[in-house]
Write an enzyme that holds these catalytic residues in place. Structure first.
Site, PDB file in Angstrom:
ATOM      1  N   GLY A  97      56.358  51.624 -47.563  1.00 31.66           N
ATOM      2  CA  GLY A  97      56.432  52.850 -46.674  1.00 31.66           C
ATOM      3  C   GLY A  97      55.759  52.716 -45.417  1.00 31.66           C
TER       4      GLY A  97
ATOM      5  CB  VAL B 245      51.640  55.503 -41.795  1.00 27.02           C
ATOM      6  CG1 VAL B 245      51.259  55.031 -43.292  1.00 27.02           C
ATOM      7  CG2 VAL B 245      51.294  54.418 -40.879  1.00 27.02           C
TER       8      VAL B 245
ATOM      9  N   GLY C  22      42.368  44.299 -42.705  1.00 20.18           N
ATOM     10  CA  GLY C  22      41.009  43.601 -42.594  1.00 20.18           C
ATOM     11  C   GLY C  22      40.233  44.733 -43.170  1.00 20.18           C
ATOM     12  CB  ILE C  23      38.873  48.108 -41.836  1.00 26.15           C
ATOM     13  CG1 ILE C  23      38.070  47.566 -40.620  1.00 26.15           C
ATOM     14  CG2 ILE C  23      38.091  49.254 -42.372  1.00 26.15           C
ATOM     15  CD1 ILE C  23      37.914  48.393 -39.590  1.00 26.15           C
TER      16      ILE C  23
ATOM     17  CB  ALA D 226      48.103  52.592 -41.470  1.00 26.24           C
TER      18      ALA D 226
ATOM     19  CD  GLN E 107      37.396  48.611 -24.211  1.00 22.66           C
ATOM     20  OE1 GLN E 107      36.224  49.070 -24.161  1.00 22.66           O
ATOM     21  NE2 GLN E 107      37.759  47.014 -23.882  1.00 22.66           N
TER      22      GLN E 107
ATOM     23  CE1 TYR F  23      43.493  51.087 -32.373  1.00 18.51           C
ATOM     24  CE2 TYR F  23      41.561  51.664 -31.105  1.00 18.51           C
ATOM     25  CZ  TYR F  23      42.149  51.088 -32.322  1.00 18.51           C
ATOM     26  OH  TYR F  23      41.489  50.652 -33.162  1.00 18.51           O
TER      27      TYR F  23
HETATM   28  N1  CAA Z   1      36.127  47.085 -17.127  1.00 21.45           N
HETATM   29  C1  CAA Z   1      36.342  46.992 -15.824  1.00 21.45           C
HETATM   30  N2  CAA Z   1      37.389  45.922 -15.481  1.00 21.45           N
HETATM   31  C2  CAA Z   1      37.895  45.234 -16.426  1.00 21.45           C
HETATM   32  C3  CAA Z   1      37.522  45.336 -17.589  1.00 21.45           C
HETATM   33  C4  CAA Z   1      36.657  46.412 -18.075  1.00 21.45           C
HETATM   34  N3  CAA Z   1      36.107  46.475 -19.406  1.00 21.45           N
HETATM   35  N4  CAA Z   1      38.131  44.632 -18.156  1.00 21.45           N
HETATM   36  C5  CAA Z   1      39.117  43.763 -17.418  1.00 21.45           C
HETATM   37  N5  CAA Z   1      38.764  44.254 -16.346  1.00 21.45           N
HETATM   38  C6  CAA Z   1      39.309  43.896 -14.877  1.00 21.45           C
HETATM   39  C7  CAA Z   1      39.379  42.293 -14.892  1.00 21.45           C
HETATM   40  O1  CAA Z   1      37.945  41.866 -14.503  1.00 21.45           O
HETATM   41  C8  CAA Z   1      40.444  41.881 -13.936  1.00 21.45           C
HETATM   42  O2  CAA Z   1      39.810  42.075 -12.506  1.00 21.45           O
HETATM   43  P1  CAA Z   1      40.339  41.106 -11.347  1.00 21.45           P
HETATM   44  O3  CAA Z   1      41.883  41.476 -11.434  1.00 21.45           O
HETATM   45  O4  CAA Z   1      39.612  41.873 -10.224  1.00 21.45           O
HETATM   46  O5  CAA Z   1      39.870  39.935 -11.778  1.00 21.45           O
HETATM   47  C9  CAA Z   1      41.341  43.039 -14.117  1.00 21.45           C
HETATM   48  O6  CAA Z   1      40.730  43.952 -14.923  1.00 21.45           O
HETATM   49  C10 CAA Z   1      42.361  42.504 -15.175  1.00 21.45           C
HETATM   50  O7  CAA Z   1      42.061  42.300 -16.288  1.00 21.45           O
HETATM   51  P2  CAA Z   1      42.510  41.082 -17.369  1.00 21.45           P
HETATM   52  O8  CAA Z   1      43.001  39.693 -16.633  1.00 21.45           O
HETATM   53  O9  CAA Z   1      41.886  40.971 -18.667  1.00 21.45           O
HETATM   54  O10 CAA Z   1      44.048  41.764 -17.439  1.00 21.45           O
HETATM   55  P3  CAA Z   1      45.246  41.625 -18.285  1.00 21.45           P
HETATM   56  O11 CAA Z   1      46.405  42.495 -17.922  1.00 21.45           O
HETATM   57  O12 CAA Z   1      45.495  40.119 -18.672  1.00 21.45           O
HETATM   58  O13 CAA Z   1      44.528  42.000 -19.466  1.00 21.45           O
HETATM   59  C11 CAA Z   1      43.616  43.526 -21.342  1.00 21.45           C
HETATM   60  C12 CAA Z   1      43.960  43.341 -20.048  1.00 21.45           C
HETATM   61  C13 CAA Z   1      44.913  43.516 -22.416  1.00 21.45           C
HETATM   62  C14 CAA Z   1      43.305  45.203 -21.286  1.00 21.45           C
HETATM   63  C15 CAA Z   1      42.592  42.643 -21.737  1.00 21.45           C
HETATM   64  O14 CAA Z   1      41.535  42.962 -20.982  1.00 21.45           O
HETATM   65  C16 CAA Z   1      41.887  43.069 -23.337  1.00 21.45           C
HETATM   66  O15 CAA Z   1      42.689  42.563 -24.089  1.00 21.45           O
HETATM   67  N6  CAA Z   1      41.011  43.741 -23.277  1.00 21.45           N
HETATM   68  C17 CAA Z   1      40.181  44.058 -24.604  1.00 21.45           C
HETATM   69  C18 CAA Z   1      40.679  45.486 -24.940  1.00 21.45           C
HETATM   70  C19 CAA Z   1      40.088  45.957 -25.989  1.00 21.45           C
HETATM   71  O16 CAA Z   1      39.089  45.890 -26.171  1.00 21.45           O
HETATM   72  N7  CAA Z   1      40.959  45.986 -27.281  1.00 21.45           N
HETATM   73  C20 CAA Z   1      40.236  46.123 -28.314  1.00 21.45           C
HETATM   74  C21 CAA Z   1      41.134  45.775 -29.739  1.00 21.45           C
HETATM   75  S1  CAA Z   1      40.456  45.759 -31.262  1.00 21.45           S
HETATM   76  C22 CAA Z   1      40.385  47.473 -31.649  1.00 21.45           C
HETATM   77  O17 CAA Z   1      41.175  48.098 -30.955  1.00 21.45           O
HETATM   78  C23 CAA Z   1      39.901  47.988 -32.816  1.00 21.45           C
HETATM   79  C24 CAA Z   1      38.710  48.853 -32.502  1.00 21.45           C
HETATM   80  O18 CAA Z   1      38.986  50.167 -32.862  1.00 21.45           O
HETATM   81  C25 CAA Z   1      37.407  48.661 -31.901  1.00 21.45           C
END
Ligand code: CAA
Length: 246
Positions: free
Chosen positions: A59, A61, A14-15, A88, A146, A152
């Site tokens: 390739g 990376v 994408g980017i 990447a 995060q 990451y």
């Molecule tokens: N802060 C505090 N608590 C959090 C939280 C946060 N940010 N996110 C989730 N929780 C809590 C939930 O409320 C939940 O609490 P309870 O069990 O008490 O309900 C608990 O943590 C578990 O949360 P999930 O059900 O979401 O847990 P999971 O194991 O199913 O998923 C996860 C965890 C995979 C991290 C999912 O929350 C997720 O995908 N989060 C987003 C992560 C993210 O931002 N990734 C960025 C990808 S894009 C990228 O990386 C590009 C870039 O450079 C920006």
């Protein structure tokens, strides 16, 4: 404007696509690597339809030997790499207590170790020619951390450590090294975040929306420009106001 040879890793993403497009429209000769041949060729055909010619080189990376071969292939077809964008990247999101060694190493190898693998074969040439531009595409999450991204965030923070060391070592050789740290941009990577989680994240962005890939490409082109020769070791946050550390 001087036409340069540019390598954008992960250019089919994408980017990456937006960066390739931007640099090519500026008149540079642009190459990118690929792992999935069918996907890469379809992508190149689509770019060609838009009038953009891109050299594809096979390739991974995360593989240092493949990166040496990649640099040689580019040099023989387009000339030595003068602009390098280490873009990447992959995610393997999960909370740390559930994270496997594979999820950790895959992310660190592709996002951080790749900076060594890709930059090492081209740095001597840049130093000898007394000109180079290197840009790391890091992330807001390397700056603020995060939930679910210990792998990451560690790799992305490491990329800027790489930037500021390389910037010091190579400043006298006409080489600038900078980092761009995008926030949440509308790409497949961000769209893979579960919708309810993503909506909460977007609600935290003061500008009120996800970023556009072109908004990141614009900043990369700023750093790679001829006139940006006194800007080195910087980390430019582009995140719609989501994180304003200083
Ligand atoms: N802060 C505090 N608590 C959090 C939280 C946060 N940010 N996110 C989730 N929780 C809590 C939930 O409320 C939940 O609490 P309870 O069990 O008490 O309900 C608990 O943590 C578990 O949360 P999930 O059900 O979401 O847990 P999971 O194991 O199913 O998923 C996860 C965890 C995979 C991290 C999912 O929350 C997720 O995908 N989060 C987003 C992560 C993210 O931002 N990734 C960025 C990808 S894009 C990228 O990386 C590009 C870039 O450079 C920006």
């Amino acid at each position: 404007m001087t036409q340069r040879t540019a390598l954008v890793t992960g250019g089919t993403g994408g980017i990456g696509s937006a960066i390739v497009r931007y640099l090519a429209k500026q008149g540079h000769r642009v190459a990118t690597n690929y792992r999935d041949e069918a996907k890469a060729h379809a992508w190149r055909d689509a770019m060609k339809n838009d009038g953009i010619d891109v050299l594809l080189v096979s390739g991974d990376v995360s593989n240092p030997v493949a990166c040496e071969t990649m640099a040689e292939a580019i040099a023989s077809k387009l000339g030595p790499v003068e602009i390098l964008v280490n873009n990447a990247g992959i995610t393997r999101d999960t909370t740390f207590h559930k994270m496997t060694y594979e999820q950790w190493t895959e992310v660190v190898n592709t996002n951080l170790n790749a900076c060594f693998n890709v930059t090492r074969p081209v740095i001597d040439g840049m130093r000898n020619r007394r000109w180079g531009r290197i840009v790391q595409i890091s992330s807001i999450n390397g700056q603020k951390g995060q939930y679910g991204q210990a792998n990451y965030a560690a790799a992305k923070a490491g990329m800027h450590g790489f930037t500021i060391s390389l910037a010091q070592e190579n400043a006298r050789f006409g080489i600038t090294v900078n980092t761009v740290s995008p926030g949440y941009v509308a790409t497949d990577m961000v769209m893979a975040v579960p919708e309810e989680v993503r909506e909460k994240i977007v609600a935290q962005i003061p500008v009120g929306r996800l970023g556009k890939p072109e908004e990141i490409a614009h900043a990369v082109a700023f750093f790679t420009g001829e006139d940006s020769c006194w800007i080195t070791g910087a980390n430019l946050a582009i995140n719609g106001g989501h994180y304003m550390g200083w």
